[in-house]
Motif scaffolding. Structure first.
Motif, PDB file in Angstrom:
ATOM      1  N   ALA A 216      11.514 108.437  78.063  1.00 53.91           N
ATOM      2  CA  ALA A 216      10.820 107.265  77.516  1.00 53.91           C
ATOM      3  C   ALA A 216       9.381 107.571  77.113  1.00 53.91           C
ATOM      4  CB  ALA A 216      10.866 106.108  78.516  1.00 53.91           C
ATOM      5  N   ILE A 217       8.681 108.358  77.910  1.00 47.04           N
ATOM      6  CA  ILE A 217       7.298 108.705  77.560  1.00 47.04           C
ATOM      7  C   ILE A 217       7.286 109.516  76.267  1.00 47.04           C
ATOM      8  CG2 ILE A 217       5.274 110.062  78.246  1.00 47.04           C
ATOM      9  CD1 ILE A 217       5.920 109.270  81.167  1.00 47.04           C
ATOM     10  N   GLN A 218       8.136 110.520  76.198  1.00 49.01           N
ATOM     11  CA  GLN A 218       8.212 111.366  75.004  1.00 49.01           C
ATOM     12  C   GLN A 218       8.610 110.557  73.767  1.00 49.01           C
ATOM     13  OE1 GLN A 218      10.945 114.624  75.479  1.00 49.01           O
ATOM     14  NE2 GLN A 218      10.960 115.096  73.310  1.00 49.01           N
ATOM     15  N   LEU A 219       9.586 109.678  73.911  1.00 47.17           N
ATOM     16  CA  LEU A 219      10.019 108.858  72.774  1.00 47.17           C
ATOM     17  C   LEU A 219       8.910 107.908  72.320  1.00 47.17           C
ATOM     18  CD1 LEU A 219      13.683 108.018  73.855  1.00 47.17           C
ATOM     19  CD2 LEU A 219      12.978 109.527  71.976  1.00 47.17           C
ATOM     20  N   ALA A 220       8.196 107.333  73.280  1.00 49.32           N
ATOM     21  CA  ALA A 220       7.087 106.430  72.934  1.00 49.32           C
ATOM     22  C   ALA A 220       5.988 107.190  72.197  1.00 49.32           C
ATOM     23  CB  ALA A 220       6.536 105.758  74.184  1.00 49.32           C
ATOM     24  N   GLU A 221       5.643 108.373  72.708  1.00 47.84           N
ATOM     25  CA  GLU A 221       4.590 109.164  72.056  1.00 47.84           C
ATOM     26  C   GLU A 221       5.009 109.596  70.654  1.00 47.84           C
ATOM     27  OE1 GLU A 221       3.867 112.189  75.034  1.00 47.84           O
ATOM     28  OE2 GLU A 221       2.176 111.059  75.842  1.00 47.84           O
ATOM     29  N   ALA A 222       6.269 109.988  70.496  1.00 44.25           N
ATOM     30  CA  ALA A 222       6.749 110.442  69.186  1.00 44.25           C
ATOM     31  C   ALA A 222       6.876 109.289  68.192  1.00 44.25           C
ATOM     32  CB  ALA A 222       8.107 111.134  69.346  1.00 44.25           C
ATOM     33  N   THR A 223       7.209 108.105  68.686  1.00 42.71           N
ATOM     34  CA  THR A 223       7.455 106.961  67.810  1.00 42.71           C
ATOM     35  C   THR A 223       6.191 106.197  67.457  1.00 42.71           C
ATOM     36  OG1 THR A 223       9.645 106.736  68.803  1.00 42.71           O
ATOM     37  CG2 THR A 223       8.839 104.854  67.537  1.00 42.71           C
ATOM     38  N   VAL A 224       5.347 105.932  68.463  1.00 46.71           N
ATOM     39  CA  VAL A 224       4.178 105.078  68.218  1.00 46.71           C
ATOM     40  C   VAL A 224       2.857 105.719  68.674  1.00 46.71           C
ATOM     41  CG1 VAL A 224       5.528 102.953  68.274  1.00 46.71           C
ATOM     42  CG2 VAL A 224       4.469 103.781  70.379  1.00 46.71           C
ATOM     43  N   LYS A 225       2.930 106.979  69.113  1.00 46.58           N
ATOM     44  CA  LYS A 225       1.725 107.735  69.525  1.00 46.58           C
ATOM     45  C   LYS A 225       1.046 107.166  70.769  1.00 46.58           C
ATOM     46  CE  LYS A 225       1.868 110.196  65.640  1.00 46.58           C
ATOM     47  NZ  LYS A 225       3.274 110.281  65.388  1.00 46.58           N
ATOM     48  N   ARG A 226       1.771 106.350  71.552  1.00 45.03           N
ATOM     49  CA  ARG A 226       1.208 105.737  72.759  1.00 45.03           C
ATOM     50  C   ARG A 226       2.245 105.769  73.872  1.00 45.03           C
ATOM     51  NH1 ARG A 226      -2.586 101.625  72.142  1.00 45.03           N
ATOM     52  NH2 ARG A 226      -2.929 102.029  74.361  1.00 45.03           N
ATOM     53  N   ARG A 227       1.965 106.523  74.911  1.00 45.92           N
ATOM     54  CA  ARG A 227       2.913 106.620  76.026  1.00 45.92           C
ATOM     55  C   ARG A 227       3.068 105.303  76.774  1.00 45.92           C
ATOM     56  NH1 ARG A 227       1.201 111.203  79.593  1.00 45.92           N
ATOM     57  NH2 ARG A 227       2.881 110.495  80.894  1.00 45.92           N
ATOM     58  N   ILE A 228       2.090 104.422  76.642  1.00 42.17           N
ATOM     59  CA  ILE A 228       2.139 103.136  77.335  1.00 42.17           C
ATOM     60  C   ILE A 228       3.333 102.291  76.873  1.00 42.17           C
ATOM     61  CG2 ILE A 228       0.663 101.837  75.755  1.00 42.17           C
ATOM     62  CD1 ILE A 228      -0.655 100.653  78.336  1.00 42.17           C
ATOM     63  N   ALA A 229       3.884 102.597  75.712  1.00 34.96           N
ATOM     64  CA  ALA A 229       5.027 101.845  75.186  1.00 34.96           C
ATOM     65  C   ALA A 229       6.354 102.308  75.782  1.00 34.96           C
ATOM     66  CB  ALA A 229       5.058 101.946  73.666  1.00 34.96           C
ATOM     67  N   MET A 230       6.301 103.174  76.792  1.00 38.39           N
ATOM     68  CA  MET A 230       7.553 103.645  77.403  1.00 38.39           C
ATOM     69  C   MET A 230       8.360 102.493  77.988  1.00 38.39           C
ATOM     70  SD  MET A 230       6.964 105.486  81.015  1.00 38.39           S
ATOM     71  CE  MET A 230       6.773 104.524  82.494  1.00 38.39           C
ATOM     72  N   ASN A 231       7.675 101.441  78.447  1.00 41.21           N
ATOM     73  CA  ASN A 231       8.412 100.300  79.016  1.00 41.21           C
ATOM     74  C   ASN A 231       9.290  99.627  77.960  1.00 41.21           C
ATOM     75  OD1 ASN A 231       6.139  99.234  77.692  1.00 41.21           O
ATOM     76  ND2 ASN A 231       5.849  97.604  79.183  1.00 41.21           N
ATOM     77  N   MET A 232       8.824  99.574  76.727  1.00 37.94           N
ATOM     78  CA  MET A 232       9.629  98.969  75.666  1.00 37.94           C
ATOM     79  C   MET A 232      10.799  99.869  75.289  1.00 37.94           C
ATOM     80  SD  MET A 232       8.467  96.008  75.175  1.00 37.94           S
ATOM     81  CE  MET A 232       7.962  95.972  76.886  1.00 37.94           C
ATOM     82  N   VAL A 233      10.620 101.181  75.379  1.00 37.36           N
ATOM     83  CA  VAL A 233      11.730 102.113  75.179  1.00 37.36           C
ATOM     84  C   VAL A 233      12.815 101.819  76.215  1.00 37.36           C
ATOM     85  CG1 VAL A 233      12.441 104.538  75.273  1.00 37.36           C
ATOM     86  CG2 VAL A 233      10.274 103.928  74.155  1.00 37.36           C
ATOM     87  N   LEU A 234      12.404 101.609  77.462  1.00 30.14           N
ATOM     88  CA  LEU A 234      13.365 101.325  78.526  1.00 30.14           C
ATOM     89  C   LEU A 234      14.033  99.963  78.353  1.00 30.14           C
ATOM     90  CD1 LEU A 234      11.353 102.878  81.471  1.00 30.14           C
ATOM     91  CD2 LEU A 234      13.415 103.810  80.376  1.00 30.14           C
ATOM     92  N   VAL A 235      13.300  98.979  77.847  1.00 36.67           N
ATOM     93  CA  VAL A 235      13.913  97.678  77.541  1.00 36.67           C
ATOM     94  C   VAL A 235      15.007  97.879  76.485  1.00 36.67           C
ATOM     95  CG1 VAL A 235      13.531  95.394  76.501  1.00 36.67           C
ATOM     96  CG2 VAL A 235      11.938  96.264  78.223  1.00 36.67           C
ATOM     97  N   GLY A 236      14.745  98.724  75.513  1.00 36.94           N
ATOM     98  CA  GLY A 236      15.776  99.043  74.523  1.00 36.94           C
ATOM     99  C   GLY A 236      17.020  99.631  75.172  1.00 36.94           C
ATOM    100  N   GLY A 237      16.812 100.490  76.166  1.00 38.10           N
ATOM    101  CA  GLY A 237      17.943 101.059  76.897  1.00 38.10           C
ATOM    102  C   GLY A 237      18.742 100.010  77.633  1.00 38.10           C
TER     103      GLY A 237
END
Length: 182
Positions: free
Chosen positions: A115-136
């Motif tokens: 999630a951290i890696q996907l957030a950084e690659a997608t929106v350049k902000r690791r803080i968005a990892m929680n939204m990646v997990l909501v997607g999961g």
């Protein structure tokens, strides 16, 4: 129909926001939803947990003993909560922070998400990892359409961060959907 989701991790990982968005999306989709929270007494560096119950009928008991979906972002929360997961449940874990034990769980129901890696690659902000997990989570809860989560995100997150959070959500949805389908 009832589903119980427990999201746990470190304070600052956006655990409570993720739970709030999940519950709001469920209500927008026409379901009953309730969230309870718990957190450690430490001011910094403590754990937090959001339990969300979603039902097609009125919810008469808001507390979760055994979640159907467990999402963890720390090894501590994994150890603390893995035994509570129902046998046929799903574990979603942040794969750079959590290393599950194969003896604890069925491999096919363990979903590691970077999630951290996907957030950084997608929106350049690791803080968005929680939204990646909501997607999961939403990829497993097929009865809540993504459009309701997008609306919940736009109504809930801090102004100016809506697009970032929506993009991170869809990245997580896409990632876990490809694993579950595959």
């Amino acid at each position: 129909m009832i589903i119980r989701v427990r999201i746990g991790g470190l304070g600052g990982h956006g655990i409570l926001l993720a739970g709030r968005i999940l519950g709001t999306a469920a209500v927008l989709a026409g379901y009953d939803a309730i969230m309870t929270v718990a957190y450690s007494p430490e001011q910094r560096g403590g754990w937090s947990r959001a339990d969300v119950v979603i039902s097609s009928e009125e919810i008469d008991y808001p507390y979760i003993t055994n979640p159907d979906i467990l999402v963890v972002t720390t090894q501590e929360m994994y150890y603390r909560e893995i035994k509570t997961l129902v046998p046929e449940g799903y574990l979603i874990y942040e794969s750079s922070l959590v290393k599950p034990s194969e003896e604890d769980f069925y491999k096919e129901r363990m979903i590691g998400v970077p999630a951290i890696q996907l957030a950084e690659a997608t929106v350049k902000r690791r803080i968005a990892m929680n939204m990646v997990l909501v997607g999961g989570i939403i990829s497993l809860i097929k009865f809540i359409e993504p459009k309701y989560v997008e609306t919940a995100i736009r109504e809930t997150v801090r102004r100016g961060t809506e697009e970032m959070n929506v993009k991170a959500f869809y990245k997580g949805l896409e990632y876990v959907s490809s694993i579950v389908r595959g």
